[in-house]
Design a protein around this motif. Structure first.
Motif, PDB file in Angstrom:
ATOM      1  N   GLN B  44       0.795  -1.228   0.000  1.00 38.01           N
ATOM      2  CA  GLN B  44       0.000   0.000   0.000  1.00 38.01           C
ATOM      3  C   GLN B  44       0.829   1.280   0.000  1.00 38.01           C
ATOM      4  O   GLN B  44       0.306   2.333  -0.350  1.00 38.01           O
ATOM      5  CB  GLN B  44      -0.888   0.042   1.260  1.00 38.01           C
ATOM      6  CG  GLN B  44      -1.877  -1.091   1.353  1.00 38.01           C
ATOM      7  CD  GLN B  44      -3.144  -0.781   0.610  1.00 38.01           C
ATOM      8  OE1 GLN B  44      -3.726   0.265   0.806  1.00 38.01           O
ATOM      9  NE2 GLN B  44      -3.564  -1.681  -0.246  1.00 38.01           N
ATOM     10  N   GLY B  46       4.250   2.143  -1.075  1.00 38.27           N
ATOM     11  CA  GLY B  46       5.137   2.581  -2.150  1.00 38.27           C
ATOM     12  C   GLY B  46       6.541   2.979  -1.734  1.00 38.27           C
ATOM     13  O   GLY B  46       7.328   3.408  -2.584  1.00 38.27           O
ATOM     14  N   CYS B  60       8.334  -4.883  -2.831  1.00 34.59           N
ATOM     15  CA  CYS B  60       7.848  -5.778  -1.781  1.00 34.59           C
ATOM     16  C   CYS B  60       6.831  -6.762  -2.343  1.00 34.59           C
ATOM     17  O   CYS B  60       6.341  -7.629  -1.641  1.00 34.59           O
ATOM     18  CB  CYS B  60       7.203  -4.990  -0.649  1.00 34.59           C
ATOM     19  SG  CYS B  60       5.608  -4.277  -1.098  1.00 34.59           S
TER      20      CYS B  60
HETATM   21  S1  FES Z   1       4.169  -1.016  -0.794  1.00 32.65           S
HETATM   22 FE1  FES Z   1       4.700  -0.744   1.303  1.00 32.65          FE
HETATM   23  S2  FES Z   1       6.638  -1.712   1.347  1.00 32.65           S
HETATM   24 FE2  FES Z   1       6.046  -2.049  -0.667  1.00 32.65          FE
END
Ligand code: FES
Ligand code: FES
Lengths: 789, 161
Positions: B44, B46, B60
């Protein structure tokens, strides 16, 4: 003409270069040779009795070094609370033990009862699956009012009830306030909730513990806003490690917003386990884990009553608040709904009589403590909502009603009936500026334009006061603080004239490395690039209390000014010797020492060199070297204030609220770096928009956290907020600190929620809606419009 | 454990990875490229955004093994050849588009992706493109301005509005 360096300049931030190139060093970026990995095993029930925990299979799993439970911590203390509130009968609050790992019972979802330490994180996680815990689920206590009802299940069996304290302020005013309310021309009453929030700095918490048997020294790397506070609390109260054997380092920290003030069990665990295992131990929180282990914020339920005369003059104010403490007392938790909240209930207004009652309650939820603003947003929200409602009920324009009751600038210093003395302010000026920058005059036309598109447009204002620059130690000591709240700085001038400033403040986004350097460089008349700011390491900085409560420039900055003044005083002595002049004739400006009325001068660099190579030096009078330390304990809080305006559009079909414009006119006193100050306001306002429209931390009746990730907890995103219009040109400098600064870190989060809610209520004025609790989700707004609220 | 090879910031690298090793873990732990951050566990925030074969990807949300043979760029590869800040990085500094710096690598990477696809975006388009990147510090105001400036649009200087 804007300045291009020193105090008042928007100097670009020097720390940005490392952050923009991937060279920041956050705690999770630190890996120590030989480190092992800790995985916390946490309760999945809100309340339960631990009958047994069998770790044998887990301990036998590949790569596992040890599995720890409460039994391993029998010899160490609990996680301490840093503030003791006295209740309205003169008794100390009820203070339960907070063990590092749960003993006997688990008390919230996320309460850790075991930790697996292994060679790798995946080995630790895999082994955790093999732990057999027999935890008998007990009834969970979630609702605050139910928690203090007779016969309620107790969170802590050894306390008399779930009531931490029943606080009255000012207790002597209680009856007079009741009388004034009874006899008033009009009383406006409002019941409201200040929604529970999760601070959510983007960097999750991390701790790395290390032990060096050679010198019997411990090092803890941790995501903290105040490494010395962690060293003191953990060393003295939990683990019994003397401070000279314990070093706490908080390197680059990715945001704090309060939740990284507190001392957490995970820090004590990693420090303890590193010695027990003779291996460094690292723990990195996942975001899901953060939701159930970082202290939450807010969570108040309040009834507020405002009594007025025929003219709308405020006569008395009474509040009745339930404040959630969660399952254990976090470091500063008891102070938030009391001394950081009750003392602010006068706001910007003359209200002769005020009584605040707060009942702090234990529940089977994560501990609740300070989140950006801490108590002051809760105070401001109640007050600015009830004033707006009163204006509607009295048929007086909301801005006019505020103006009628403002403390006038001629009345400062102004002692409120809630024990604080505001030094300066000019609330009419910030209100004037606000109406100008928000173009209130043009609102009716914009409203008509929205109406033509079938949308409901609303305009809301709020005017806030906050108490920053925390805090005079003797005062907070009387109020129950178990620490002083001074700040420190060491200014070390090096032989060739460059300067290292060691500060007890901590920067985790605030840009101290830039703004603090601006202050010292300005005072010495040298280039900012010559000044380096060192923070975040107990071995390198003097004992300091850290960064929270918008205190860094007001208290930490003042310590730095005092230390720099000592440097200048000593340097003048050296310069007078070098120029063979009387010290009283020496002047210092722009990095040059001169003798009045002569052409004699020596440069800053020559004096520095002389101090360290003292061949020609007044050794009989002064010591060599040029390094000074100062501790600054403020004489009072500082009182930033300001007016905030929000313009929204509500879609009547869906209840969706869009923030079209947001304006902030703040009085922060003097400003060191306008760019940084404006950035702080932007960030605070976005968090306020989050609270008002999006964010809500929700437990079900069994104590399960329903909003445990970013899938369910709505964080403000770029499209949820507008461009902001901010102004800080109204400046009434603080009278009691040397920089005349007030602090700006929390204002945005304090002033914005009531402005937003007031704007939505204004938009819905044709629908008979008087209040909607935050967050104003489309569902809640739509329900309120249709009488289903 | 299998061996995974890829090109990171123009350099051929290889390392061991389990099947479950995420690209972000491979970069941070395996390659010591700690500029790419982890801010959540649900794809969530980024903070972990990198470029894989020229496209912005949440590292991730991709297994290291799936990047076998790929061209990966991280924040460490975004400066100019002489080490000076690239255009977007410089705009973030000039317009105070960062505070704590934790979301910043992801913001720079997503901004580069946006400007590659849409060299002259409107404010609205910028905000929409940042949908998958959370910043808790800046309120986005100065991030939007920095991206506008990096696109060559005329943007009022900081603290001069
Ligand atoms: S989107 Fe939160 S760590 Fe990758
Ligand atoms: S700068 Fe801190 S999260 Fe964006």
């Amino acid at each position: 003409m804007p300045k291009d360096s020193g105090i008042g300049a928007s100097s670009k931030r020097r720390e940005d270069v490392r952050f923009l190139t991937g060279n920041g060093k956050y705690t999770d970026d630190i890996n120590v040779a030989g480190q092992s990995y800790a995985h916390f095993v946490r309760s999945d029930v809100a309340h339960g009795r631990i009958n047994s925990i069998d770790v044998s299979a887990a301990e036998a799993a590949p790569g596992v070094l040890k599995v720890f439970t409460a039994a391993d911590f029998a010899e160490v203390g609990g996680v301490p609370c840093g503030w003791c509130v006295t209740d309205r009968h003169g008794n100390p609050m009820q203070e339960p033990k907070h063990p590092v790992l749960a003993e006997g019972k688990v008390r919230h979802v996320g309460d850790p009862y075991a930790v697996v330490v292994a060679e790798s994180l995946s080995a630790a996680r895999d082994a955790a699956e093999l732990i057999e815990a027999d935890i008998e689920e007990l009834e969970a206590v979630i609702d605050m009012k139910a928690a203090v009802a007779d016969g309620a299940t107790k969170v802590h069996d050894d306390l008399t009830s779930n009531l931490c304290y029943d606080w009255g302020f000012v207790e002597e005013n209680r009856e007079a306030v009741d009388e004034a309310i009874k006899g008033a021309h009009h009383v406006t009453t409002l019941e409201l909730t200040n929604n529970r929030l999760v601070a959510n700095p983007m960097e999750p918490r991390v701790a790395v513990g290390e032990y060096d048997p050679w010198k019997d020294e411990h090092t803890l790397y941790t995501t903290s806003q105040n490494p010395h506070v962690i060293r003191l609390l953990m060393g003295a109260f939990v683990l019994g490690i003397p401070e000279h054997k314990l070093r706490v380092i908080a390197p680059d920290v990715g945001g704090g917003f309060g939740t990284k003030i507190f001392h957490y069990a995970e820090e004590a665990f990693c420090t303890f386990a590193a010695k027990a295992l003779k291996r460094p131990v690292k723990w990195t929180s996942s975001r899901s884990e953060a939701f159930i282990s970082d202290a939450h914020g807010r969570d108040h339920v309040t009834k507020i009553e405002l009594a007025m005369d025929e003219e709308g003059k405020f006569l008395a104010l009474r509040t009745d608040t339930y404040a959630n403490m969660g399952a254990y007392l976090s470091t500063f938790a008891p102070s938030v709904p009391t001394w950081l909240h009750g003392t602010l209930m006068a706001g910007n207004y003359i209200t002769p009589l005020i009584y605040v009652n707060v009942k702090a309650v234990f529940t089977n939820t994560v501990p609740v403590d300070a989140y950006r603003g801490a108590g002051r947003p809760e105070a401001t929200f109640q007050l600015e909502r009830v004033v707006d409602k009163a204006a509607r009920e009295m048929g007086i324009d909301p801005v006019e009603l505020r103006r009628r009751n403002f403390i006038d600038k001629s009345q400062f210093p102004y002692a409120t009936p809630v024990a604080v003395e505001y030094d300066t302010g000019d609330y009419h000026a910030t209100m004037d500026k606000l109406l100008e920058i928000s173009d209130r005059d043009g609102f009716e036309a914009r409203k008509a334009e929205s109406a033509a598109r079938g949308k409901l447009r609303g305009f809301g204002v709020a005017h806030y006061i906050e108490a920053c620059g925390i805090a005079p130690s003797n005062l907070v000591g009387q109020l129950g603080a178990r620490a002083g709240l001074y700040e420190s700085a060491t200014v070390r001038v090096n032989a060739t004239g460059s300067i290292s400033v060691m500060t007890g403040s901590h920067s985790h986004g605030q840009g101290h490395e830039t703004s603090f350097a601006q202050v010292v460089a300005d005072m010495l008349g040298i280039d900012e690039a010559q000044v380096d700011i060192v923070h975040g390491d107990t071995a390198r900085t003097p004992m300091g209390m850290g960064t929270y409560g918008s205190r860094s420039i007001a208290v930490g900055g003042s310590a730095m000014v005092r230390a720099t003044e000592k440097i200048i005083a000593k340097a003048k002595k050296v310069a007078s010797h070098l120029m063979e002049a009387s010290e009283s004739d020496v002047e210092f400006a722009n990095g040059q020492f001169t003798v009045a009325g002569t052409d004699k001068s020596v440069a800053w660099g020559d004096v520095c060199l002389a101090a360290y190579v003292p061949h020609n030096y007044p050794l009989e009078d002064i010591e060599p070297g040029l390094e000074e330390t100062a501790f600054y304990d403020p004489a009072n809080f500082t009182y930033p204030s300001g007016g905030y305006a929000c313009e929204v559009e509500v879609d009547p079909e869906t209840g969706q609220v869009e923030v079209l414009a947001f304006s902030a006119a703040d009085d922060f006193g003097n400003v060191i770096n306008p760019m940084i100050v404006e950035g702080q306001v932007h960030g605070g306002v976005a968090q306020g928009i989050g609270q008002a429209l999006l964010e809500n931390c929700v437990y079900d009746e069994n104590g399960q956290l329903l909003t445990g990730s970013y899938m369910d907890y709505a964080m403000p995103r770029a499209y949820d907020v507008p461009m902001f219009t901010v102004d800080h040109s109204c400046q009434t400098p603080c009278t009691h600190n040397p920089l005349g600064v007030k602090g700006c870190g929390e204002a945005g989060a304090i002033g914005s929620p009531p402005a937003i809610v007031n704007a939505v209520i204004d938009a819905l004025s044709g629908h008979g809606v008087e209040h909607i609790d935050m967050p104003l989700s489309p569902q809640r707004v739509w329900a309120a419009m249709h009488g289903k609220g | 454990m299998t061996k995974v090879s890829m090109t990171v910031n123009g350099k051929a690298v290889s390392g061991e990875a389990e099947g479950r090793t995420l690209l972000v873990e491979f970069l941070r732990e395996g390659q010591g490229l700690t500029g790419t951050h982890v801010g959540c566990d649900t794809s969530q925030c980024g903070a972990c955004t990198v470029h894989v074969n020229g496209e912005a990807v949440k590292s991730c949300t991709m297994f290291a093994a799936d990047a076998e043979g790929a061209e990966v760029t991280t924040i460490e590869g975004m400066a100019n050849a002489d080490g000076s800040l690239g255009t977007i990085q410089q705009a973030f500094q000039d317009y105070h588009g960062l505070q704590c710096g934790f979301c910043t690598p992801g913001m720079v990477m997503i901004a580069a992706d946006l400007l590659k696809n849409n060299p002259n975006p409107t404010e609205h388009e910028i905000r929409d493109y940042l949908e998958g990147n959370i910043c808790r510090c800046t309120g986005y105001h100065n991030i939007v301005k920095a991206i506008q400036a990096a696109a060559g649009q005329s943007v009022p200087a900081v603290a001069a509005e």
